[in-house]
Design a protein around this motif. Structure first.
Motif, mmCIF file in Angstrom:
data_model
loop_
_atom_site.group_PDB
_atom_site.id
_atom_site.type_symbol
_atom_site.label_atom_id
_atom_site.label_comp_id
_atom_site.label_asym_id
_atom_site.label_seq_id
_atom_site.Cartn_x
_atom_site.Cartn_y
_atom_site.Cartn_z
ATOM 1 N N GLY A 24 -26.298 -25.870 -36.418
ATOM 2 C CA GLY A 24 -24.719 -25.146 -37.000
ATOM 3 C C GLY A 24 -23.735 -25.939 -36.742
ATOM 4 N N LEU A 108 -20.869 -20.817 -47.434
ATOM 5 C CA LEU A 108 -21.150 -21.540 -46.770
ATOM 6 C C LEU A 108 -22.358 -21.250 -45.905
ATOM 7 C CD1 LEU A 108 -17.454 -22.579 -46.006
ATOM 8 C CD2 LEU A 108 -18.179 -23.211 -46.929
ATOM 9 N N THR A 110 -25.013 -20.395 -46.639
ATOM 10 C CA THR A 110 -26.227 -20.521 -46.926
ATOM 11 C C THR A 110 -26.772 -22.592 -46.290
ATOM 12 O OG1 THR A 110 -25.819 -19.249 -48.577
ATOM 13 C CG2 THR A 110 -27.863 -21.204 -48.828
ATOM 14 N N THR A 111 -26.247 -22.516 -46.055
ATOM 15 C CA THR A 111 -26.894 -24.429 -46.021
ATOM 16 C C THR A 111 -26.252 -24.348 -44.080
ATOM 17 O OG1 THR A 111 -24.203 -25.153 -46.171
ATOM 18 C CG2 THR A 111 -25.974 -25.913 -47.677
ATOM 19 N N ASN A 112 -25.822 -23.486 -43.583
ATOM 20 C CA ASN A 112 -25.556 -23.164 -41.989
ATOM 21 C C ASN A 112 -27.561 -23.164 -41.339
ATOM 22 O OD1 ASN A 112 -25.724 -22.717 -39.367
ATOM 23 N ND2 ASN A 112 -23.595 -21.158 -39.458
ATOM 24 N N CYS A 113 -27.276 -24.193 -40.767
ATOM 25 C CA CYS A 113 -28.730 -24.311 -40.493
ATOM 26 C C CYS A 113 -29.433 -23.290 -39.482
ATOM 27 C CB CYS A 113 -29.798 -25.861 -40.305
ATOM 28 S SG CYS A 113 -28.285 -26.394 -38.792
ATOM 29 N N LEU A 116 -31.523 -20.192 -41.343
ATOM 30 C CA LEU A 116 -32.391 -20.709 -41.539
ATOM 31 C C LEU A 116 -33.998 -20.918 -39.977
ATOM 32 C CD1 LEU A 116 -35.302 -21.420 -43.686
ATOM 33 C CD2 LEU A 116 -33.836 -24.028 -43.291
ATOM 34 N N CYS B 29 -26.774 -31.654 -36.723
ATOM 35 C CA CYS B 29 -27.604 -31.236 -36.315
ATOM 36 C C CYS B 29 -29.289 -31.783 -36.102
ATOM 37 C CB CYS B 29 -27.534 -29.746 -37.038
ATOM 38 S SG CYS B 29 -26.631 -28.982 -37.370
ATOM 39 N N ILE B 76 -32.078 -26.336 -53.142
ATOM 40 C CA ILE B 76 -32.905 -26.581 -52.559
ATOM 41 C C ILE B 76 -34.317 -25.986 -51.926
ATOM 42 C CG2 ILE B 76 -32.349 -24.304 -50.540
ATOM 43 C CD1 ILE B 76 -30.247 -24.234 -50.927
ATOM 44 N N LEU B 107 -36.137 -28.196 -40.643
ATOM 45 C CA LEU B 107 -34.534 -28.086 -40.986
ATOM 46 C C LEU B 107 -33.988 -28.662 -41.875
ATOM 47 C CD1 LEU B 107 -33.187 -25.832 -38.121
ATOM 48 C CD2 LEU B 107 -33.309 -24.930 -39.877
ATOM 49 N N VAL B 110 -32.301 -27.355 -44.978
ATOM 50 C CA VAL B 110 -30.760 -27.211 -44.861
ATOM 51 C C VAL B 110 -29.832 -28.923 -44.511
ATOM 52 C CG1 VAL B 110 -30.107 -24.994 -45.179
ATOM 53 C CG2 VAL B 110 -30.703 -26.140 -42.759
ATOM 54 N N LEU B 115 -28.657 -32.689 -49.226
ATOM 55 C CA LEU B 115 -28.019 -31.696 -50.337
ATOM 56 C C LEU B 115 -26.927 -32.151 -51.267
ATOM 57 C CD1 LEU B 115 -28.557 -28.677 -51.753
ATOM 58 C CD2 LEU B 115 -27.537 -27.371 -50.413
ATOM 59 N N SER B 212 -20.975 -27.712 -50.401
ATOM 60 C CA SER B 212 -20.019 -26.435 -50.813
ATOM 61 C C SER B 212 -18.999 -26.328 -51.345
ATOM 62 C CB SER B 212 -20.255 -25.392 -49.537
ATOM 63 O OG SER B 212 -21.915 -24.778 -48.677
#
Lengths: 190, 234
Positions: A24, A108, A110-113, A116, B29, B76, B107, B110, B115, B212
């Motif tokens: 994140g 925003l 959904t794509t915050n790792c 997941l 990340c 996705i 990961l 994401v 994307l 996004s």
């Protein structure tokens, strides 16, 4: 009970999701500029993370039934995307004040790792439902804590005299390194 | 803006001029997390490149089939499918690397770069261009990860690809392979890149590549949620 407390402390402080797991980071750097937006983003993440782990837990059991655990990444991300969408609609419809403060951050996430990441960590460590929920809660709170603390640091950073080449992102990253350093002090508590 | 670019231009732009890590600041990340060793950096970079090329090709092929309103979830799922594939391949052939990349392999799904390229490039361009774009961006990402991994491995553990380097390995600066060292190294490298390129450093993390971004713009009227918004426009 003792175990749950340990998971909570471990997830929020010792293995802080942003500062030692590096999940994140985009959201961390993007929304920590102001205290207000960092609190909003943090709370939205806590909310989504908690309920996402509530939903992904039975999904993983179902995948186990048909012997398809390898599909967990696909299944989890779909569930999370779906959940975020539903949550956004539900909050907008039923709790407008909450939507006003959290709503803009929800898409925003959904794509915050980190979200997941927390769901996959729960599965990898073979947590029970209660442990998963506590772990997600701790991870989310740790995320919020890091964001809020760092927002404070960045306010100071704006008024300080930084070399030209370090202005902007480099200085922010070096400051994050120092905050991360302070979190290393939590190592070994549990 | 890239409509008239030559094919080789599509390939090379991702490596230096629009390097995803150092210039557009995406995919931070994995950049920070797996680069304790140069080897891990390359492994992660190549795995991401694979997913990026495959997903760009498939999304480019399906761009007329996928309805606009559900495009992000569709992208996705396509990406997650390829990630699962590379997880299997790596577990089978490179179990050691698989273990050291750990959760960050999943990961990749994401990772904003993938994307972002799907949204910005592959859903608007032809198959060949999308494949080259994916390859270029992937290689740029790999290069960045390799650079980070080398610096952190050499200073932090006194080794390079596992080979010990003289006196450095006797008293390495352990902090560099710890999380704090990751932030520090990336900050310094970006500062150096800024200095060499003599460009005005970006005030904030940009939004243009962010998947996004469209949602952000919609919401920006309500509240300035995406801090890079103004910087991206300027």
């Amino acid at each position: 009970m003792k175990e749950l407390v340990m998971i909570l402390i471990g997830a929020s402080l010792i293995n802080n999701v942003v500062l030692s797991q590096f999940m994140g980071i985009c959201a961390f750097l993007g929304t920590s500029k102001q205290l207000k937006s960092s609190v909003g983003m943090g709370l939205a993440v806590v909310f989504v993370m908690f309920f996402a782990s509530l939903v992904t837990y039975p999904v993983y059991i179902l995948l186990g039934r048909i012997d398809a655990q390898y599909l967990k990444t696909v299944a989890f991300i779909l569930v999370i995307a779906l959940f975020v969408q539903l949550a956004e609609m539900a909050i907008k419809r039923f709790i407008p004040p909450l939507y006003k403060s959290l709503g803009v951050y929800l898409p925003l996430i959904t794509t915050n790792c980190a979200v997941l990441g927390a769901a996959i960590t729960n599965v990898d460590k073979k947590y029970t439902l209660a442990q998963s929920l506590v772990n997600s809660l701790g991870t989310g709170l740790g995320f919020t804590l890091a964001l809020v603390l760092f927002a404070g640091v960045r306010i100071r950073l704006e008024t300080s005299d930084i070399p030209e080449t370090f202005k902007g992102v480099p200085a922010t990253l070096v400051a994050a390194a120092i905050v991360s350093l302070s979190f290393m002090g939590f190592a070994g508590i549990v | 803006m890239s409509q008239k670019k030559t094919l080789s231009g599509e390939l090379t732009k991702g490596i230096i001029k629009e390097n995803p890590v150092f210039v557009t600041m995406l995919g931070m990340c994995p950049t920070l997390a797996v680069t304790t060793l140069a080897k891990n950096g390359i492994g992660m970079g190549l795995a991401t490149t694979f997913v990026l090329v495959c997903s760009n090709v498939v999304i480019s092929l399906l761009k007329r089939v996928i309805p606009d309103s559900v495009r992000l979830p569709s992208f996705i799922v396509i990406i997650a499918g390829f990630v699962t594939l590379i997880e299997f391949l790596m577990r089978g052939y490179l179990p050691e690397l698989y273990a050291s990349l750990g959760i960050f392999l999943s990961l990749i799904t994401v990772n904003c770069i993938i994307l972002g390229r799907a949204e910005v490039f592959a859903s608007k361009n032809g198959v060949l261009r999308s494949a080259l774009d994916g390859l270029g961006m992937g290689l740029g990402f790999t290069l960045a990860l390799f650079l980070m991994g080398s610096v952190r491995e050499i200073i932090g553990s006194g080794c390079f690809f596992g080979m010990k380097i003289g006196d450095l390995s006797a008293k390495p600066m352990l902090i560099f392979i710890m999380p704090a060292g990751g932030f520090f190294t990336l900050g310094v490298i970006i500062a150096v890149v800024n200095k060499i390129a003599k460009r005005k450093p970006p005030a904030e993390i940009g939004c243009e590549g962010c998947p996004s971004a469209s949602l952000c713009k919609k919401n920006a009227a309500e509240k300035a949620s995406c801090t890079g918004e103004e910087a991206a426009k300027a």
